[in-house]
Design a protein around this motif. Structure first.
Motif, PDB file in Angstrom:
ATOM      1  N   LEU A 112      -2.076  -0.910  -2.823  1.00  0.00           N
ATOM      2  CA  LEU A 112      -2.975  -1.447  -4.063  1.00  0.00           C
ATOM      3  C   LEU A 112      -4.205  -1.374  -4.313  1.00  0.00           C
ATOM      4  CD1 LEU A 112      -1.168  -1.873  -7.248  1.00  0.00           C
ATOM      5  CD2 LEU A 112      -2.049  -3.987  -6.201  1.00  0.00           C
ATOM      6  N   MET A 113      -5.103  -2.605  -3.182  1.00  0.00           N
ATOM      7  CA  MET A 113      -6.393  -2.965  -3.356  1.00  0.00           C
ATOM      8  C   MET A 113      -7.543  -1.626  -3.166  1.00  0.00           C
ATOM      9  SD  MET A 113      -6.361  -6.037  -4.727  1.00  0.00           S
ATOM     10  CE  MET A 113      -4.634  -6.895  -4.686  1.00  0.00           C
ATOM     11  N   GLN A 114      -6.890  -1.196  -2.141  1.00  0.00           N
ATOM     12  CA  GLN A 114      -7.822  -0.095  -1.993  1.00  0.00           C
ATOM     13  C   GLN A 114      -7.947   1.358  -3.540  1.00  0.00           C
ATOM     14  OE1 GLN A 114      -6.240   2.136   1.244  1.00  0.00           O
ATOM     15  NE2 GLN A 114      -6.905   0.348   2.760  1.00  0.00           N
ATOM     16  N   GLY A 115      -6.432   1.095  -3.858  1.00  0.00           N
ATOM     17  CA  GLY A 115      -6.655   2.281  -5.117  1.00  0.00           C
ATOM     18  C   GLY A 115      -6.710   1.745  -6.510  1.00  0.00           C
ATOM     19  N   GLY A 116      -6.962   0.420  -6.172  1.00  0.00           N
ATOM     20  CA  GLY A 116      -7.095   0.004  -7.456  1.00  0.00           C
ATOM     21  C   GLY A 116      -6.450   0.576  -8.655  1.00  0.00           C
ATOM     22  N   LEU A 117      -7.246   0.858 -10.002  1.00  0.00           N
ATOM     23  CA  LEU A 117      -7.023   0.610 -11.536  1.00  0.00           C
ATOM     24  C   LEU A 117      -6.253   2.031 -11.254  1.00  0.00           C
ATOM     25  CD1 LEU A 117      -9.245  -0.937 -14.009  1.00  0.00           C
ATOM     26  CD2 LEU A 117      -6.492  -1.199 -13.480  1.00  0.00           C
ATOM     27  N   ARG A 118      -7.092   3.621 -10.107  1.00  0.00           N
ATOM     28  CA  ARG A 118      -6.664   4.495 -10.036  1.00  0.00           C
ATOM     29  C   ARG A 118      -4.803   4.875  -9.965  1.00  0.00           C
ATOM     30  NH1 ARG A 118      -9.464   6.692  -4.633  1.00  0.00           N
ATOM     31  NH2 ARG A 118      -9.744   4.649  -4.748  1.00  0.00           N
ATOM     32  N   SER A 119      -4.911   3.826  -9.812  1.00  0.00           N
ATOM     33  CA  SER A 119      -3.103   4.181  -9.041  1.00  0.00           C
ATOM     34  C   SER A 119      -2.311   4.470 -10.547  1.00  0.00           C
ATOM     35  CB  SER A 119      -2.668   3.189  -8.570  1.00  0.00           C
ATOM     36  OG  SER A 119      -2.918   2.010  -8.420  1.00  0.00           O
ATOM     37  N   LEU A 120      -3.160   3.384 -11.859  1.00  0.00           N
ATOM     38  CA  LEU A 120      -2.352   3.596 -12.725  1.00  0.00           C
ATOM     39  C   LEU A 120      -2.254   4.268 -13.555  1.00  0.00           C
ATOM     40  CD1 LEU A 120      -4.288   0.010 -14.987  1.00  0.00           C
ATOM     41  CD2 LEU A 120      -1.752   0.279 -13.993  1.00  0.00           C
ATOM     42  N   GLY A 121      -1.247   4.811 -14.217  1.00  0.00           N
ATOM     43  CA  GLY A 121      -0.400   6.192 -14.171  1.00  0.00           C
ATOM     44  C   GLY A 121      -0.160   6.709 -14.015  1.00  0.00           C
ATOM     45  N   GLY A 122      -0.200   7.021 -11.712  1.00  0.00           N
ATOM     46  CA  GLY A 122       0.293   8.162 -11.180  1.00  0.00           C
ATOM     47  C   GLY A 122       1.695   8.034 -11.068  1.00  0.00           C
ATOM     48  N   SER A 123       1.932   8.933 -10.366  1.00  0.00           N
ATOM     49  CA  SER A 123       3.720   8.770  -9.977  1.00  0.00           C
ATOM     50  C   SER A 123       3.203   8.634  -8.540  1.00  0.00           C
ATOM     51  CB  SER A 123       4.095   9.770 -10.574  1.00  0.00           C
ATOM     52  OG  SER A 123       3.450  11.361  -8.764  1.00  0.00           O
ATOM     53  N   GLY A 124       3.993   7.183  -8.690  1.00  0.00           N
ATOM     54  CA  GLY A 124       3.497   6.339  -7.511  1.00  0.00           C
ATOM     55  C   GLY A 124       2.796   6.064  -6.021  1.00  0.00           C
ATOM     56  N   GLY A 125       1.168   6.292  -7.021  1.00  0.00           N
ATOM     57  CA  GLY A 125      -0.014   5.747  -6.961  1.00  0.00           C
ATOM     58  C   GLY A 125       0.251   6.030  -5.233  1.00  0.00           C
ATOM     59  N   GLY A 126      -0.784   5.007  -4.498  1.00  0.00           N
ATOM     60  CA  GLY A 126      -1.093   4.864  -3.070  1.00  0.00           C
ATOM     61  C   GLY A 126       0.153   4.108  -2.519  1.00  0.00           C
ATOM     62  N   LEU A 127       1.301   3.868  -3.056  1.00  0.00           N
ATOM     63  CA  LEU A 127       2.161   3.129  -2.440  1.00  0.00           C
ATOM     64  C   LEU A 127       3.366   4.282  -1.255  1.00  0.00           C
ATOM     65  CD1 LEU A 127       3.843   0.516  -4.515  1.00  0.00           C
ATOM     66  CD2 LEU A 127       2.580   0.678  -2.641  1.00  0.00           C
ATOM     67  N   ARG A 128       3.463   4.068  -0.022  1.00  0.00           N
ATOM     68  CA  ARG A 128       3.979   5.598   0.202  1.00  0.00           C
ATOM     69  C   ARG A 128       5.434   3.915   0.857  1.00  0.00           C
ATOM     70  NH1 ARG A 128       3.004  10.021  -0.241  1.00  0.00           N
ATOM     71  NH2 ARG A 128       3.826  10.637   1.385  1.00  0.00           N
ATOM     72  N   LEU A 129       7.044   4.684   1.455  1.00  0.00           N
ATOM     73  CA  LEU A 129       7.963   3.938   1.590  1.00  0.00           C
ATOM     74  C   LEU A 129       7.632   5.184   3.174  1.00  0.00           C
ATOM     75  CD1 LEU A 129      10.297   2.392   1.087  1.00  0.00           C
ATOM     76  CD2 LEU A 129      11.574   3.804   1.366  1.00  0.00           C
ATOM     77  N   GLY A 130       6.511   3.959   3.886  1.00  0.00           N
ATOM     78  CA  GLY A 130       6.682   4.092   5.773  1.00  0.00           C
ATOM     79  C   GLY A 130       7.567   4.789   5.981  1.00  0.00           C
ATOM     80  N   ARG A 131       7.645   5.187   7.183  1.00  0.00           N
ATOM     81  CA  ARG A 131       7.809   5.015   8.367  1.00  0.00           C
ATOM     82  C   ARG A 131       8.290   4.844   8.385  1.00  0.00           C
ATOM     83  NH1 ARG A 131       4.784   8.919  12.594  1.00  0.00           N
ATOM     84  NH2 ARG A 131       4.499  10.842  11.597  1.00  0.00           N
ATOM     85  N   VAL A 132       8.215   2.919   8.711  1.00  0.00           N
ATOM     86  CA  VAL A 132       9.230   1.863   9.708  1.00  0.00           C
ATOM     87  C   VAL A 132       9.965   1.082   8.305  1.00  0.00           C
ATOM     88  CG1 VAL A 132       8.442  -1.252   9.909  1.00  0.00           C
ATOM     89  CG2 VAL A 132       7.573   1.122  10.438  1.00  0.00           C
ATOM     90  N   TRP A 133       9.297   1.511   7.568  1.00  0.00           N
ATOM     91  CA  TRP A 133      10.692   1.263   6.286  1.00  0.00           C
ATOM     92  C   TRP A 133      11.430   1.927   6.233  1.00  0.00           C
ATOM     93  CZ3 TRP A 133       9.926  -3.818   4.368  1.00  0.00           C
ATOM     94  CH2 TRP A 133       8.246  -4.429   4.346  1.00  0.00           C
ATOM     95  N   SER A 134      11.241   3.781   6.426  1.00  0.00           N
ATOM     96  CA  SER A 134      12.474   4.312   6.573  1.00  0.00           C
ATOM     97  C   SER A 134      13.794   4.075   7.200  1.00  0.00           C
ATOM     98  CB  SER A 134      11.777   5.648   6.223  1.00  0.00           C
ATOM     99  OG  SER A 134      11.292   6.076   5.187  1.00  0.00           O
TER     100      SER A 134
END
Lengths: 115, 883
Positions: free
Chosen positions: B473-495
């Motif tokens: 989020l901090m890297q993406g900042g406001l760019r992630s606003l309104g995006g679909s899923g933004g910079g967040l990903r459910l990484g391999r560990v979580w999956s």
């Protein structure tokens, strides 16, 4: 409070801690009034933090372990609390200075662009 | 916090500092030529007044973070209310894990001892002859005890005790007024040296404690009784001192009554002298003897251990286990540690394991919290843009989870307190079993431990996902606003964690079903006979052994003469509640080995019970094959056994009934191997709802004590229960009958235990299932959010809903299937390895296959929401947002 005063206060909130740390690092242990006088002198009268701004700032720094306060005697034989910068304060100052320099460089670059 | 405390000057100091500041300012202004009055005015104008500056300082002086914390708490509570499914599921899982860990902590703490609650209890010690090889204590030799008592300088009041059972008759020659029954029953008695009373430093309530003179050979037998014993069997008789009672037929004079609090050495209510003449001879082989003492002033455990080792141990007569004997050495330990089943260091390890129980549910909740951050992405992005640091956002998520874990910890504490109170009551009803210093309640230590667990749970479930989510989020900042899923990903560990969780659910489901059915089935089906018409009782004989058979026959004759008695049976243990297990082996026969090419199972675990003649007829246990015992089977040298259906099925090769097959005890002690026993009959399972493999052996009258008497009466068990003692006493006063209960009540107790086990199992399984469903929901939800734009395009291109869903969920469903397949394989292996029937379970046909079907339903429910969201994606909006 006029807009000008408000701006000055805002500015102070962001940078007061840094200025106190720098003053103590440069001039050694000082009491609150001496720090205020130093800031006034360095800013050519533009800045003169009142006690309601200066002392909470000093207390905040002391709570974070960046400065240490001790009662002592002034040259006029008056009792005052002298503040000195700690090792953690010096590290913090170095880190803040670096960020500040970067910010200044960015602003200078931007302001240097032709309008 | 420390910084705030350290840099917190007093109000007076603050005022002094501010006044000094103003004085210096005034002085400077005066030097510039201002009048004192003007200088004071200007100084206040420039630097503000002291009260106003103090106000500003007060704000800083308090705990500035406390205000922020309170705000975080409010926001957290609001957020938890809004995301109530997460709150319910996460809270339930946390409550369960914390309750198990806190209960475990209390048990470990209770078992770990601590100082015995006596005056200077931390200096009371146990002295033992410790076998390194066997890792247990052996009884000290009498000469060792005498040397410890006479020569040890670093330990005072050296004494010893052992626990024995004695039949107590309180009336003696002069019956107590109002006492209809003078037999108090069998009591647990401490044979103890007088030093035990000196060491405890508790004065008697009435009369005197034991003294050294009581231990001498030929001294008059005396007994000291406890407060409870005085109040109940002796009706609080104020003239108790000097009265006579009989213990195992020997007349003892009551010389004192101890106060209510006194139960030293373990949990005793009767004390007789440990007499040198009778006891010492049987020390090595008799009941366990423990020596004790009190560290002398100035002595430490180490110095006492050193002195003990210098004294050494007396050489013992050669015994079979020479190696263990060779490694015997004297050991001194804090008193309560001598009763521990936990060795040093184990308690820490067990506590660590209990604490680690928190990890799976917290990791699950962390997944959910992380998945939910996709919904809160905009909120965090705006806050970050407005200057909130990453730390502030992390702290807010932590506080939110801390709120949940604290609530869970509170509920867990209440649960544990309830369970422990019941356990403590249960333990206190078995006198002598629970040491008087053992307290199962919630202690301050337990409360701190639970607080630590709550913080740990909050940290795992809140901080870990917050750091992960805010990083991008901090890297993406406001760019992630309104995006679909933004910079967040459910990484391999979580999956991988979600997939593992599905596998875990699949793994435990079949075993949980089998175990649950094993516990539940007996409750539902009943014992198969009118258990309420039967009373059971323990019968002990304190007369000459040779007379027991005769007295037993007399008791049965008298009972048969009673009206309304329909059945009398004798056995060693109460049928259906036998506790022991026996490892047996089958004799290898050629036919057994030839059948389908395998050797017959040759190591079996079975529950044995010895039964008297006519046992099966009296209890109407159906005979399925062969015969039951006849009189000849009770003669020496006749080794016949009868087995129940469950055991017969286990050992039967092919369809043949195992009549004539021979079995023997695998671990018989002694030089010669155990004799072979021949199976002469197969009877139905008794009780019918208990399919434990059972082996019945003939019990020769008079050879076993105590025995169980089972009496069936026509009006019901209660009618005969009241008369049993009286009838036994009329046969012989030395025939003591106690523990009289109806069979129905005994089975009810067992059912209550099964009920508790089923409840615990259900809660654990449901938690795992709920968490799995939540994990699946999180994965699907993430997928829909991340692929919103793609779904929009596909939808705009006219993809039918089924293809749209298949395309969207193909990958996550594939991942879940992998988890399910792995879990199923693991469940198959676990089913083959786990001795499910020994654990009380029962195989449910098709449980292994039903598990994936059930999980499919759970998955469908979990996926329904995200799927509906996917189908509702409006192409134009998705494309606009994603652009």
């Amino acid at each position: 409070m006029s807009n000008k005063d408000a701006d000055r206060t805002q500015f102070l909130r962001g940078t007061l801690d840094l200025m106190i740390l720098q003053s103590l690092a440069a001039l050694g242990p000082m009491h609150g009034y001496a720090i205020a006088a130093r800031l006034e002198q360095a800013s050519a009268g533009a800045l003169l933090p009142n006690m309601g701004t200066l002392y909470p700032g000093l207390m905040r720094l002391e709570q974070r372990g960046l400065v240490r306060g001790q009662w002592g005697t002034t040259e006029n034989n008056r009792q005052a609390r002298f503040y000195s910068i700690t090792a953690a304060g010096r590290r913090q100052l170095a880190s803040e200075k670096k960020s500040w320099d970067q910010m200044v460089a960015i602003i200078e670059t931007l302001f240097g662009e032709p309008t | 916090v420390w910084g705030t405390v350290r840099a917190n000057p007093s109000e007076h100091e603050l005022e002094r500092e501010l006044e000094a500041h103003l004085s210096m300012a005034e002085e400077a202004l005066r030097r510039q030529g201002h009048s004192p009055r003007e200088a004071a005015r200007l100084a206040r104008l420039r630097f503000d007044t002291v009260p106003r500056a103090l106000d500003a300082l007060h704000e800083q002086r308090g705990l500035p973070w406390l205000g922020r914390f309170s705000l975080d708490l409010t926001l957290g509570a609001r957020r938890l209310r809004k995301s109530w499914p997460l709150t319910v599921i996460g809270g339930l899982a946390m409550t369960l894990a914390i309750a198990i860990a806190a209960g475990g902590f209390s048990f470990v703490r209770a078992l770990s001892g601590g100082p015995v609650p006596l005056d200077e209890g931390d200096r009371v010690v146990a002295l033992q002859a410790w076998s390194v090889a066997a890792r247990r204590a052996q009884n000290p030799a009498p000469e060792d005890f005498v040397r410890w008592r006479e020569e040890l300088r670093s330990v005072d009041d050296v004494g010893a005790f052992r626990t024995v059972s004695r039949a107590l008759v309180v009336a003696g020659d002069t019956p107590l007024p109002g006492s209809e029954d003078d037999v108090a029953g069998v009591v647990s008695v401490a044979e103890m040296t007088a030093a035990g009373f000196r060491l405890a430093r508790v004065p008697p309530l009435l009369g005197r404690a034991l003294v050294e003179a009581d231990e001498r050979a030929g001294a008059e037998p005396v007994v000291v009784i406890g407060y409870d014993a005085w109040r109940v069997p002796f009706s609080g008789d104020p003239q108790i001192v000097g009265r006579q009672v009989r213990l195992d037929g020997v007349v003892h004079t009551v010389v004192g009554v101890m106060p209510e609090c006194f139960a030293f050495p373990i949990n005793h209510r009767y004390w007789v002298p440990l007499r040198a003449d009778s006891a010492v001879r049987s020390w090595l082989e008799g009941p366990e003897i423990l020596a004790f003492g009190r560290l002398a002033p100035g002595a430490t455990l180490e110095s006492a251990q050193g002195e003990l080792e210098t004294l050494g141990l007396a050489t013992r007569p050669a015994r079979s286990d020479a190696q263990a004997e060779a490694q015997l050495h004297p050991r001194i330990s804090p008193y309560t540690q001598a009763f521990l089943s936990l060795e040093e260091g184990w308690s820490g390890l067990i506590m660590l394991l209990f604490t680690m129980l928190l990890l799976p549910p917290c990791a699950n909740i962390a997944i959910l919290v992380y998945a939910r951050t996709v919904v809160r992405q905009e909120e965090f992005a705006v806050r970050a843009a407005l200057g909130a640091s990453r730390g502030r956002i992390v702290v807010q998520l932590f506080v939110e989870m801390l709120l949940l874990s604290t609530a869970a910890a509170f509920v867990a504490l209440l649960l544990v307190q309830g369970v422990l109170t019941r356990a403590q009551i249960g333990l206190s009803q078995s006198p002598g079993a629970t040491p008087f210093w053992m307290d199962l309640g919630i202690s301050v230590g337990s409360a701190f431990y639970v607080a630590g667990l709550a913080t740990l749970a909050g940290a795992i479930a809140g901080i870990v996902p917050a750091i992960q989510a805010t990083g991008s989020l901090m890297q993406g900042g406001l760019r992630s606003l309104g995006g679909s899923g933004g910079g967040l990903r459910l990484g391999r560990v979580w999956s991988a964690m979600i997939v593992t969780q599905i596998a875990l659910a699949m793994l435990i489901l079949p075993s949980a079903v089998n175990l649950g059915w094993g516990f539940l089935r007996p409750v539902l089906s009943g014992p198969g006979f009118a258990a309420e018409e039967y009373a059971t009782a323990r019968v002990q004989f304190f007369g000459p052994t040779a007379l027991f058979a005769e007295r037993q026959a007399e008791l049965i004759r008298l009972l048969q003469a009673e009206g309304g008695i329909k059945a009398i049976a004798i056995s060693q243990s109460v049928p259906g509640v036998e506790r022991s297990r026996l490892a047996v082996e089958l004799e290898q026969t050629e036919s057994a080995a030839d059948d389908d090419g395998r050797a017959a199972a040759n190591e079996l675990s079975v529950t044995p019970n010895r039964v008297g003649l006519g046992f099966f007829d009296a209890l109407e246990v159906p005979l399925l094959a062969g015969r039951t015992f006849d009189a000849g089977d009770f003669e020496p040298g006749r080794n016949s056994v009868v087995v129940n259906r469950a055991f017969a099925e286990q050992i039967a090769s092919g369809q043949r009934v195992p009549l004539g097959q021979r079995i023997r005890d695998r671990f018989v002690s002694g030089v010669s191997p155990a004799a072979w026993h021949e199976i002469v009959g197969v009877v139905a399972d008794f009780p019918a709802n208990d399919e434990t493999p059972r082996l019945y052996l003939p019990m020769t009258p008079g050879q076993t004590t105590p025995i169980t008497l089972i009496v069936g009466a026509n009006p019901g068990a209660t009618a005969i229960a009241g008369r049993l003692r009286e009838i036994a006493r009329s046969a012989d006063p030395a025939l003591v009958v106690d523990e009289i209960r109806s069979l129905d009540a005994l089975y009810l107790d067992q059912r209550a235990q099964s009920g508790a086990a089923v409840s615990a199992l259900t809660v654990v399984t449901l938690s795992v299932l709920l968490l799995s469903a939540a994990g699946m929901y999180a994965l699907m939800s993430f997928t829909v959010n991340q692929r919103r734009r793609e779904i929009g395009i596909r939808s705009a291109l006219g993809a039918p809903p089924v293809r749209l869903l298949a395309g969207t969920f193909r990958r996550p469903l594939g991942q879940l299937s992998v988890g399910a397949v792995f879990g199923l394989l693991a469940a198959y292996v676990l089913g083959a390895v786990l001795p499910i029937e020994e654990l009380g379970g029962r195989e449910v046909p098709g449980a292994l296959l039903a598990a994936p079907m059930f999980m499919l339903v759970v998955a469908a429910l979990a996926v329904a929401g995200p799927a509906r969201r996917a189908l509702r994606v409006i192409p134009t909006e998705a494309l606009r947002d994603g652009g």
